[in-house]
Design a protein around this motif. Structure first.
Motif, PDB file in Angstrom:
ATOM      1  N   GLY A  57     -14.479  16.640 -12.477  1.00  0.00           N
ATOM      2  CA  GLY A  57     -14.836  17.059 -11.127  1.00  0.00           C
ATOM      3  C   GLY A  57     -15.367  15.905 -10.293  1.00  0.00           C
ATOM      4  O   GLY A  57     -15.178  14.738 -10.629  1.00  0.00           O
ATOM      5  N   THR A  58     -16.042  16.242  -9.197  1.00  0.00           N
ATOM      6  CA  THR A  58     -16.514  15.194  -8.296  1.00  0.00           C
ATOM      7  C   THR A  58     -17.672  14.442  -8.939  1.00  0.00           C
ATOM      8  O   THR A  58     -18.540  15.032  -9.564  1.00  0.00           O
ATOM      9  N   MET A  59     -17.658  13.130  -8.783  1.00  0.00           N
ATOM     10  CA  MET A  59     -18.644  12.239  -9.394  1.00  0.00           C
ATOM     11  C   MET A  59     -19.271  11.375  -8.300  1.00  0.00           C
ATOM     12  O   MET A  59     -18.788  11.374  -7.170  1.00  0.00           O
ATOM     13  N   PRO A  60     -20.313  10.609  -8.638  1.00  0.00           N
ATOM     14  CA  PRO A  60     -20.986   9.811  -7.601  1.00  0.00           C
ATOM     15  C   PRO A  60     -20.034   8.938  -6.772  1.00  0.00           C
ATOM     16  O   PRO A  60     -20.165   8.883  -5.556  1.00  0.00           O
ATOM     17  N   GLN A  61     -19.092   8.282  -7.426  1.00  0.00           N
ATOM     18  CA  GLN A  61     -18.208   7.420  -6.640  1.00  0.00           C
ATOM     19  C   GLN A  61     -17.145   8.211  -5.879  1.00  0.00           C
ATOM     20  O   GLN A  61     -16.571   7.706  -4.928  1.00  0.00           O
ATOM     21  N   THR A  62     -16.906   9.445  -6.300  1.00  0.00           N
ATOM     22  CA  THR A  62     -16.006  10.285  -5.501  1.00  0.00           C
ATOM     23  C   THR A  62     -16.668  10.512  -4.140  1.00  0.00           C
ATOM     24  O   THR A  62     -16.049  10.372  -3.089  1.00  0.00           O
ATOM     25  N   ARG A  63     -17.941  10.819  -4.185  1.00  0.00           N
ATOM     26  CA  ARG A  63     -18.722  11.051  -2.973  1.00  0.00           C
ATOM     27  C   ARG A  63     -18.760   9.785  -2.109  1.00  0.00           C
ATOM     28  O   ARG A  63     -18.524   9.825  -0.914  1.00  0.00           O
ATOM     29  N   PHE A  64     -19.027   8.664  -2.769  1.00  0.00           N
ATOM     30  CA  PHE A  64     -19.149   7.392  -2.071  1.00  0.00           C
ATOM     31  C   PHE A  64     -17.864   7.022  -1.314  1.00  0.00           C
ATOM     32  O   PHE A  64     -17.901   6.731  -0.114  1.00  0.00           O
ATOM     33  N   VAL A  65     -16.745   7.083  -2.022  1.00  0.00           N
ATOM     34  CA  VAL A  65     -15.487   6.661  -1.382  1.00  0.00           C
ATOM     35  C   VAL A  65     -15.001   7.695  -0.372  1.00  0.00           C
ATOM     36  O   VAL A  65     -14.432   7.348   0.666  1.00  0.00           O
ATOM     37  N   LEU A  66     -15.264   8.982  -0.664  1.00  0.00           N
ATOM     38  CA  LEU A  66     -14.851  10.013   0.292  1.00  0.00           C
ATOM     39  C   LEU A  66     -15.630   9.875   1.597  1.00  0.00           C
ATOM     40  O   LEU A  66     -15.073   9.991   2.681  1.00  0.00           O
ATOM     41  N   ARG A  67     -16.918   9.595   1.472  1.00  0.00           N
ATOM     42  CA  ARG A  67     -17.722   9.414   2.684  1.00  0.00           C
ATOM     43  C   ARG A  67     -17.151   8.290   3.545  1.00  0.00           C
ATOM     44  O   ARG A  67     -17.008   8.416   4.757  1.00  0.00           O
TER      45      ARG A  67
END
Ligand code: GDP
Length: 317
Positions: A111-121
């Protein structure tokens, strides 16, 4: 009529793949390269060299943004890889500046992970409209439906606009080389991913008949030709052998020669005589060129704005 004279490069797509480390970017690009030959004859299967960089091997993560170009149904898809690690934030932004859309790759188990959040932002801030690719659906413990919900929640949390929230979803097994529009479809190949990509990522649009502007977004090295500037042509045309103005960040202008020009093909850089608005190109022969500088026509040195970001610190042991 403010857009009069704008041109659309219908046969090009510029895209970045963004993901948390290990969610399958390298495997997906490999699979796309291998399959581009299925959809067009006479295309050679490319060997995997995505991880060839020594530094990369050492750290086990993708550090340098790499360009790959794939042809699908006569459309050239330039894929720029992005680092998944937060240390390389500046590079993520620069890479996103070269593309018109992103594939957000998420492991269907993790699922979504810290870097998923980072790059999506970063992608949302860059006003890009992501395509969500739920990868590794072959894993027995995969939970793709839940993961799509997690991704939606993350989009909402990060303040995605309505258009961004309306993201297309593709389910994939990069390792097995297939993508599905729906989970109950029969696995075949990556065609659903390619189709979604060419239909949802806009073709480059801009002015062809105005003076050249090429924003340098990355610097590469080659043993034979030395320093190589990589960037997207925002406006106009560039030709091998031409004189150009290099607009430095301190406002000064240097006269330079475009001694060699390259476009991307598969995992290779190949020399080209000319390139135009929308193309992602590499230029060699300018020894002191830097990220953030603009290559312009000599008679129209108009630099593009560049957001200054701190260089990543890479500690080598
Ligand atoms: P990257 O860090 O995002 O480039 O990830 P890689 O492409 O290197 O993949 C990380 C690991 O996940 C590797 O061991 C891959 O073989 C594995 N992997 C990638 N895609 C899939 C997939 O679709 N299914 C499964 N089961 N494993 C995958």
């Amino acid at each position: 009529m403010e857009n009069a004279g704008e041109y659309i490069r219908e046969n090009i797509r510029n895209v970045a793949i963004i993901a948390h480390v290990d969610h399958g970017k390298t495997t997906l690009v490999d699979a796309m390269l291998k399959q581009s030959g299925i959809f067009r004859e006479n295309e050679q299967v490319q060997e995997r060299v995505m991880d060839s960089n020594d530094l990369e091997r050492e750290r086990g993560i993708t550090i340098l943004a790499k360009n790959t170009a794939i042809t699908y149904k006569n459309i050239k898809i330039n894929i720029v890889d992005t680092p998944g690690h937060a240390d390389f934030g500046g590079e993520v932004e620069r890479v996103l500046g070269m593309v018109d859309g992103v594939l957000l790759l998420v492991d269907s188990f993790e699922g979504t992970m810290p870097q998923t959040r980072f790059v999506l932002r970063k992608a949302l801030q860059a006003n890009l409209k992501p395509i969500v690719v739920i990868n590794k659906i072959d894993r027995p413990e995969a939970r793709p439906v839940e993961v799509v919900d997690e991704v939606l929640e993350l989009f909402i949390e990060l303040g995605a606009d309505d258009e961004q929230l309306d993201f297309p979803v593709v389910y994939a097994s990069a390792r097995e080389g297939y993508a599905l529009y729906n989970l109950n479809d029969d696995p075949k190949n990556l065609e659903p991913l390619f189709e979604t990509l060419i239909n949802h990522i806009p073709a480059p649009k801009g002015f062809m008949d105005k003076p050249l502007q090429l924003l340098v977004s990355n610097i590469d090295y080659d043993d034979y030709v030395g320093r190589i500037a990589v960037g997207r042509i925002e406006r106009g045309m560039i030709k091998t052998g031409q004189q150009a103005a290099l607009c430095k960040k301190d406002g000064s202008i240097e006269n330079v020669k475009i001694s060699r020009l390259y476009v991307f093909s598969g995992l290779k850089r190949i020399e080209a005589d000319s390139a135009m608005m929308g193309d992602i190109v590499a230029v060699s022969g300018i020894s002191n060129i830097n990220i953030g500088e603009t290559i312009c026509n000599v008679d129209a040195p108009e630099p593009l704005p560049f957001i200054e970001i701190e260089e990543p610190t890479i500690t080598m042991t």
